[in-house]
Design a protein around this motif. Sequence first.
Motif, PDB file in Angstrom:
ATOM      1  N   GLY A  12      -8.906   4.903   2.643  1.00 44.41           N
ATOM      2  CA  GLY A  12      -8.443   5.319   3.961  1.00 44.41           C
ATOM      3  C   GLY A  12      -7.396   4.367   4.521  1.00 44.41           C
ATOM      4  N   GLY A  13      -7.577   3.084   4.248  1.00 50.30           N
ATOM      5  CA  GLY A  13      -6.602   2.090   4.692  1.00 50.30           C
ATOM      6  C   GLY A  13      -5.245   2.299   4.053  1.00 50.30           C
ATOM      7  N   MET A  14      -5.245   2.665   2.771  1.00 53.49           N
ATOM      8  CA  MET A  14      -3.983   2.929   2.087  1.00 53.49           C
ATOM      9  C   MET A  14      -3.297   4.150   2.696  1.00 53.49           C
ATOM     10  SD  MET A  14      -3.187   3.394  -2.006  1.00 53.49           S
ATOM     11  CE  MET A  14      -4.004   4.988  -2.181  1.00 53.49           C
ATOM     12  N   ARG A  15      -4.070   5.187   2.947  1.00 50.68           N
ATOM     13  CA  ARG A  15      -3.492   6.393   3.545  1.00 50.68           C
ATOM     14  C   ARG A  15      -2.931   6.108   4.930  1.00 50.68           C
ATOM     15  NH1 ARG A  15      -8.634   9.902   1.716  1.00 50.68           N
ATOM     16  NH2 ARG A  15      -7.920  10.567  -0.352  1.00 50.68           N
ATOM     17  N   GLU A  16      -3.649   5.306   5.706  1.00 51.25           N
ATOM     18  CA  GLU A  16      -3.194   4.981   7.059  1.00 51.25           C
ATOM     19  C   GLU A  16      -1.897   4.168   7.018  1.00 51.25           C
ATOM     20  OE1 GLU A  16      -2.996   4.766  11.185  1.00 51.25           O
ATOM     21  OE2 GLU A  16      -4.141   6.081   9.867  1.00 51.25           O
ATOM     22  N   ALA A  17      -1.800   3.236   6.073  1.00 52.28           N
ATOM     23  CA  ALA A  17      -0.567   2.451   5.945  1.00 52.28           C
ATOM     24  C   ALA A  17       0.610   3.356   5.617  1.00 52.28           C
ATOM     25  CB  ALA A  17      -0.735   1.387   4.862  1.00 52.28           C
ATOM     26  N   ASN A  18       0.397   4.309   4.712  1.00 49.89           N
ATOM     27  CA  ASN A  18       1.472   5.225   4.349  1.00 49.89           C
ATOM     28  C   ASN A  18       1.866   6.107   5.536  1.00 49.89           C
ATOM     29  OD1 ASN A  18       3.151   6.358   2.084  1.00 49.89           O
ATOM     30  ND2 ASN A  18       2.107   8.219   2.712  1.00 49.89           N
ATOM     31  N   LEU A  43       0.830  -1.209   0.000  1.00 48.31           N
ATOM     32  CA  LEU A  43       0.000   0.000   0.000  1.00 48.31           C
ATOM     33  C   LEU A  43       0.863   1.257   0.000  1.00 48.31           C
ATOM     34  CD1 LEU A  43      -2.684  -1.146   2.588  1.00 48.31           C
ATOM     35  CD2 LEU A  43      -3.002  -0.936   0.112  1.00 48.31           C
ATOM     36  N   VAL A  44       2.011   1.198   0.679  1.00 43.28           N
ATOM     37  CA  VAL A  44       2.940   2.327   0.680  1.00 43.28           C
ATOM     38  C   VAL A  44       3.450   2.582  -0.744  1.00 43.28           C
ATOM     39  CG1 VAL A  44       5.200   3.115   1.492  1.00 43.28           C
ATOM     40  CG2 VAL A  44       3.618   2.000   3.084  1.00 43.28           C
ATOM     41  N   LEU A  45       3.820   1.513  -1.448  1.00 39.34           N
ATOM     42  CA  LEU A  45       4.277   1.667  -2.829  1.00 39.34           C
ATOM     43  C   LEU A  45       3.160   2.243  -3.700  1.00 39.34           C
ATOM     44  CD1 LEU A  45       6.296  -1.643  -3.455  1.00 39.34           C
ATOM     45  CD2 LEU A  45       7.028   0.472  -2.340  1.00 39.34           C
ATOM     46  N   LEU A  46       1.954   1.727  -3.518  1.00 34.44           N
ATOM     47  CA  LEU A  46       0.820   2.202  -4.314  1.00 34.44           C
ATOM     48  C   LEU A  46       0.507   3.670  -4.035  1.00 34.44           C
ATOM     49  CD1 LEU A  46      -1.641  -0.828  -4.040  1.00 34.44           C
ATOM     50  CD2 LEU A  46      -0.393  -0.084  -6.086  1.00 34.44           C
ATOM     51  N   ARG A  47       0.635   4.072  -2.773  1.00 34.18           N
ATOM     52  CA  ARG A  47       0.307   5.459  -2.425  1.00 34.18           C
ATOM     53  C   ARG A  47       1.137   6.442  -3.237  1.00 34.18           C
ATOM     54  NH1 ARG A  47      -0.847   9.644  -2.509  1.00 34.18           N
ATOM     55  NH2 ARG A  47      -1.356  11.183  -0.910  1.00 34.18           N
ATOM     56  N   ARG A  71      -8.141  -2.399  -4.560  1.00 30.14           N
ATOM     57  CA  ARG A  71      -9.334  -3.252  -4.410  1.00 30.14           C
ATOM     58  C   ARG A  71      -8.958  -4.731  -4.443  1.00 30.14           C
ATOM     59  NH1 ARG A  71     -11.376   0.454  -8.370  1.00 30.14           N
ATOM     60  NH2 ARG A  71     -12.574   2.114  -7.364  1.00 30.14           N
ATOM     61  N   GLU A  72      -7.977  -5.061  -5.276  1.00 30.55           N
ATOM     62  CA  GLU A  72      -7.503  -6.447  -5.339  1.00 30.55           C
ATOM     63  C   GLU A  72      -6.963  -6.886  -3.982  1.00 30.55           C
ATOM     64  OE1 GLU A  72      -3.901  -8.899  -7.544  1.00 30.55           O
ATOM     65  OE2 GLU A  72      -4.817  -7.217  -8.598  1.00 30.55           O
ATOM     66  N   LEU A  73      -6.348  -5.943  -3.272  1.00 26.45           N
ATOM     67  CA  LEU A  73      -5.831  -6.239  -1.937  1.00 26.45           C
ATOM     68  C   LEU A  73      -6.919  -6.189  -0.870  1.00 26.45           C
ATOM     69  CD1 LEU A  73      -2.498  -4.205  -2.054  1.00 26.45           C
ATOM     70  CD2 LEU A  73      -2.766  -6.685  -2.254  1.00 26.45           C
ATOM     71  N   HIS A 119       0.417   9.439 -10.261  1.00 26.93           N
ATOM     72  CA  HIS A 119       0.454   9.349 -11.720  1.00 26.93           C
ATOM     73  C   HIS A 119      -0.632   8.436 -12.305  1.00 26.93           C
ATOM     74  CE1 HIS A 119       4.027  11.645 -11.593  1.00 26.93           C
ATOM     75  NE2 HIS A 119       4.839  10.684 -11.233  1.00 26.93           N
ATOM     76  N   ASN A 120      -0.971   7.362 -11.600  1.00 24.81           N
ATOM     77  CA  ASN A 120      -1.898   6.372 -12.148  1.00 24.81           C
ATOM     78  C   ASN A 120      -2.963   5.977 -11.125  1.00 24.81           C
ATOM     79  OD1 ASN A 120      -0.672   5.727 -14.861  1.00 24.81           O
ATOM     80  ND2 ASN A 120       1.097   5.318 -13.546  1.00 24.81           N
ATOM     81  N   PRO A 121      -3.854   6.925 -10.785  1.00 25.40           N
ATOM     82  CA  PRO A 121      -4.858   6.616  -9.757  1.00 25.40           C
ATOM     83  C   PRO A 121      -5.769   5.453 -10.130  1.00 25.40           C
ATOM     84  CG  PRO A 121      -5.359   8.697 -10.879  1.00 25.40           C
ATOM     85  CD  PRO A 121      -3.978   8.295 -11.291  1.00 25.40           C
ATOM     86  N   GLY A 122      -6.069   5.287 -11.415  1.00 25.70           N
ATOM     87  CA  GLY A 122      -6.934   4.177 -11.819  1.00 25.70           C
ATOM     88  C   GLY A 122      -6.288   2.822 -11.571  1.00 25.70           C
ATOM     89  N   LEU A 123      -5.040   2.668 -11.977  1.00 25.82           N
ATOM     90  CA  LEU A 123      -4.316   1.422 -11.732  1.00 25.82           C
ATOM     91  C   LEU A 123      -4.182   1.154 -10.242  1.00 25.82           C
ATOM     92  CD1 LEU A 123      -1.364   1.475 -14.331  1.00 25.82           C
ATOM     93  CD2 LEU A 123      -3.264  -0.139 -14.255  1.00 25.82           C
ATOM     94  N   VAL A 124      -3.902   2.198  -9.491  1.00 28.02           N
ATOM     95  CA  VAL A 124      -3.744   2.047  -8.046  1.00 28.02           C
ATOM     96  C   VAL A 124      -5.058   1.644  -7.398  1.00 28.02           C
ATOM     97  CG1 VAL A 124      -3.305   3.321  -5.900  1.00 28.02           C
ATOM     98  CG2 VAL A 124      -1.732   3.536  -7.841  1.00 28.02           C
TER      99      VAL A 124
END
Length: 199
Positions: free
Chosen positions: A47-53, A21-25, A40-42, A30-35
Amino acid sequence: MDAMPSEKRPAEPFTALHFQLVLLRRMADHNPGLVDDARRELGVSLGGMREANKRWQAMVRSPRGRAAASRYRSVLGAPESRTARRVGDLDCEALLWPLPLWPDLRFEVLLAPNGAVWNEWLVRAPGAEPPSLRTLDDLTPWSCTVDEAARAFAPARPLEGTAPTRWGLLLTAPDGQGRRRRVAAEFTWGLLQRTAVRA
């Protein structure tokens, strides 16, 4: 997993899931759609991604935090492989970890002889089929790593990244009509994010 625990509850261990999630954040710039698709796959909320970062940044900046190499081991476990590597005049050790989100890639940490982390990014997994890179059309987001683009369109010139986890390459590649174009390729954590044709 829909969300990270709130700050009022004991924090769960920081794992490879959180690290992805840190890498994705960082890639989301650049690529919000891919992220979003990967998140979602994860099974994790925005909010969970932001909290991990946020947790990762706190670990990195903590004056009592672990050294970088120890931090990666604590989060990702024992490396899948350890290999001696020479980079210029420097003898390094390359540590590789698998990440489920990118099964054909590995997260590589290069350690200097004194144990300091010299580089950290995604590379192609040993034995994995590299992408076919022949024209600009092949340089799509997440299609290749820094090393792969540099080899495919040599000679490539490094460009200064816009953040610590970002790298750039200036390369020349043919377009769909066979004309050669100068292209600035931008990478985050070693993975291609976008390209822009230069005049």
